[in-house]
Design a protein around this motif. Sequence first.
Motif, PDB file in Angstrom:
ATOM      1  N   VAL A   1     -50.632  93.751  21.749  1.00  0.00           N
ATOM      2  CA  VAL A   1     -51.206  95.086  21.938  1.00  0.00           C
ATOM      3  C   VAL A   1     -52.678  95.099  21.533  1.00  0.00           C
ATOM      4  CG1 VAL A   1     -51.141  97.472  21.117  1.00  0.00           C
ATOM      5  CG2 VAL A   1     -49.027  96.318  21.752  1.00  0.00           C
ATOM      6  N   LEU A   2     -52.979  94.527  20.374  1.00  0.00           N
ATOM      7  CA  LEU A   2     -54.375  94.495  19.940  1.00  0.00           C
ATOM      8  C   LEU A   2     -55.226  93.636  20.872  1.00  0.00           C
ATOM      9  CD1 LEU A   2     -53.968  94.202  16.067  1.00  0.00           C
ATOM     10  CD2 LEU A   2     -54.586  96.228  17.410  1.00  0.00           C
ATOM     11  N   GLY A   3     -54.675  92.552  21.360  1.00  0.00           N
ATOM     12  CA  GLY A   3     -55.404  91.691  22.280  1.00  0.00           C
ATOM     13  C   GLY A   3     -55.701  92.371  23.605  1.00  0.00           C
ATOM     14  N   THR A   4     -54.760  93.129  24.117  1.00  0.00           N
ATOM     15  CA  THR A   4     -54.996  93.811  25.385  1.00  0.00           C
ATOM     16  C   THR A   4     -55.975  94.962  25.223  1.00  0.00           C
ATOM     17  OG1 THR A   4     -53.037  95.183  25.046  1.00  0.00           O
ATOM     18  CG2 THR A   4     -52.785  93.207  26.390  1.00  0.00           C
ATOM     19  N   ARG A   5     -55.990  95.576  24.058  1.00  0.00           N
ATOM     20  CA  ARG A   5     -56.948  96.656  23.826  1.00  0.00           C
ATOM     21  C   ARG A   5     -58.364  96.114  23.673  1.00  0.00           C
ATOM     22  NH1 ARG A   5     -53.843 100.945  19.907  1.00  0.00           N
ATOM     23  NH2 ARG A   5     -52.394 101.633  21.503  1.00  0.00           N
ATOM     24  N   ALA A   6     -58.492  94.899  23.121  1.00  0.00           N
ATOM     25  CA  ALA A   6     -59.821  94.310  22.958  1.00  0.00           C
ATOM     26  C   ALA A   6     -60.444  94.029  24.314  1.00  0.00           C
ATOM     27  CB  ALA A   6     -59.737  93.034  22.134  1.00  0.00           C
TER      28      ALA A   6
END
Length: 100
Positions: free
Chosen positions: A16-21
């Motif tokens: 999730v954090l990777g896709t938001r970045a």
Amino acid sequence: MRYKVTFVVGLTIGYVLGTRAGRERYEQLKKSAREISKNPAVRNAAESAGQTGRQFAGKAFAAVSDKVGDAVPQALAGRVRALRDRAGGGGEDDWGTSNT
């Protein structure tokens, strides 16, 4: 079971954090990693660590093979010799240090 759940939760949070970045941040990180890997000091440190690891592996193999004798499988002995030859182990003396 607890460790599996923890792993899945960590994987999900990372995704999730990777896709938001986003892709832009990924490209920035990739560029930074490439620049760091091209740094001569980093390359020298990596090469030195690899050479030291090969030396220790050779010494450990010699010590183990002296103790266990013929119990070391020929496939393992051949693989170690091949790695030692590929690493350029010809410049080593009896103590395992290089002459350069």
